[in-house]
Design a protein around this motif. Structure first.
Motif, PDB file in Angstrom:
ATOM      1  N   ALA A 186       0.836  -1.198   0.000  1.00  0.00           N
ATOM      2  CA  ALA A 186       0.000   0.000   0.000  1.00  0.00           C
ATOM      3  C   ALA A 186       0.872   1.249   0.000  1.00  0.00           C
ATOM      4  O   ALA A 186       0.519   2.270  -0.615  1.00  0.00           O
ATOM      5  N   GLN A 189       1.826   2.968  -3.170  1.00  0.00           N
ATOM      6  CA  GLN A 189       0.849   3.885  -3.776  1.00  0.00           C
ATOM      7  C   GLN A 189       0.531   5.059  -2.845  1.00  0.00           C
ATOM      8  O   GLN A 189      -0.472   5.748  -3.012  1.00  0.00           O
ATOM      9  N   LYS A 191      -0.201   5.072   0.363  1.00  0.00           N
ATOM     10  CA  LYS A 191      -1.308   4.864   1.278  1.00  0.00           C
ATOM     11  C   LYS A 191      -0.904   4.029   2.502  1.00  0.00           C
ATOM     12  O   LYS A 191      -1.738   3.320   3.057  1.00  0.00           O
ATOM     13  N   GLU A 194      -2.906   5.038   5.806  1.00  0.00           N
ATOM     14  CA  GLU A 194      -4.302   4.641   5.722  1.00  0.00           C
ATOM     15  C   GLU A 194      -4.454   3.124   5.869  1.00  0.00           C
ATOM     16  O   GLU A 194      -5.364   2.651   6.562  1.00  0.00           O
ATOM     17  N   LEU A 221      -9.729   1.475   0.081  1.00  0.00           N
ATOM     18  CA  LEU A 221      -8.887   2.676   0.149  1.00  0.00           C
ATOM     19  C   LEU A 221      -8.656   3.295  -1.229  1.00  0.00           C
ATOM     20  O   LEU A 221      -7.979   4.320  -1.345  1.00  0.00           O
ATOM     21  N   LEU A 223      -7.103   1.922  -3.883  1.00  0.00           N
ATOM     22  CA  LEU A 223      -5.814   1.586  -4.484  1.00  0.00           C
ATOM     23  C   LEU A 223      -6.009   0.868  -5.814  1.00  0.00           C
ATOM     24  O   LEU A 223      -7.071   0.268  -6.076  1.00  0.00           O
TER      25      LEU A 223
END
Length: 294
Positions: A186, A189, A191, A194, A221, A223
């Motif tokens: 994650a 990207q 994130k 989060e 989220l 993605l």
């Protein structure tokens, strides 16, 4: 001319000249003064001789000519053993000092301050640095992440005073490794924070981290799921997670969370106020160093 026995009066006169004891049992002064002079020094002489003998005995017992086994069973101190113990203690102290220096050098080398680090927040050149070693199965890591981290983000990270680098120690095993890889994927990207928060639903850690659940969180989220899946199974992410885990082991992290605030190790999810105090202390130190260099 024949010798005549003494008369009673003469005998009484001679008896009167013999020394007698008084009622207290002591010799009259006249009789004492008439005793030989050497008697006055007899008792002191005995004391002095006894003292000399005692000194000689002490010297002999402390390691005289008794040979290699002279101390065996005698109760005398073993000075060679005491010296050896002192040498061993000094050696251990030297080894501990070397270990502490090596540990400090390791701690100093930990902050990467890499602007491309996807598992970090804050400016790379922020005056204060925190490294957090955590585990996604750790309840106290969940507590710190959901309670303390938001405060530090607002008060120190966003104003550029603090940088935090997140590293997973994975002390609870393979499930923790799965979660760490998913969070790192994650992070590719942008994130990571989060996804990290999503792994602590309701402020508690999840019990397991199956791939389908990780993909579901990625979808929630927003993605790119295809990229997320590719990164999740990539060699690059696997090596990154393994590298962080290995570094945590080198540092001696066996329980989480574990923090390095500047060069100060902090164990456990300490209260938010305590972390604020640590950060303020480091800010003062950095400000003083800056003034001295100008």
């Amino acid at each position: 001319m024949s010798h005549q026995p003494p008369t009673p009066s003469e005998s009484n006169q001679e008896a009167a000249q013999e020394p007698t004891e008084n009622a207290a049992g002591s010799t009259p002064a006249a009789a004492t003064n008439s005793a030989p002079a050497w008697r006055k020094y007899l008792f002191p002489g005995i004391v002095i001789v006894a003292a000399i003998i005692a000194v000689v005995l002490v010297v002999v017992l402390r390691g005289g000519s008794g040979g290699a086994n002279s101390n065996s069973g005698s109760g005398a101190p073993d000075y060679a053993a005491e010296d050896a113990a002192v040498d061993e203690q000094r050696k251990q102290q030297g080894e501990r000092s070397s270990e502490e220096e090596a540990q400090l050098e390791l701690i100093k080398s930990l902050p990467e301050r890499n602007p491309d680090d996807t598992l970090a927040v804050g400016e790379p050149d922020a005056p204060v640095q925190i490294i957090m070693y955590s585990d996604f199965q750790c309840g106290f890591c969940a507590l710190w992440t959901t309670k303390t981290l938001p405060v530090l983000m607002e008060k120190y990270v966003e104003p550029g005073k603090l940088r935090i680098e997140f590293r997973e120690a994975n002390v609870f095993g393979e499930e923790s490794v799965k979660a760490a890889r998913a969070a790192a994927a994650a992070g590719e990207q942008g994130k990571f924070l989060e996804f990290q928060k999503a792994l602590y639903p309701g402020g508690e850690p999840m019990k397991s981290f199956p791939e389908e659940k990780m993909v579901e969180i990625a979808e929630e989220l927003g993605l790119d799921v295809k990229k997320f899946k590719a990164d999740l199974g990539s060699k690059q992410i696997a090596e990154l997670v393994a590298q962080h885990q290995q570094r945590a082991a080198q540092l001696g992290v066996t329980s989480t969370p574990m923090f390095i605030v500047g060069t100060r190790p902090v164990s456990g999810a300490q209260p938010t106020e305590q972390f604020e105090a640590f950060i303020e202390e480091q800010l003062k130190i950095e400000e003083q160093l800056k003034q001295e260099s100008e």
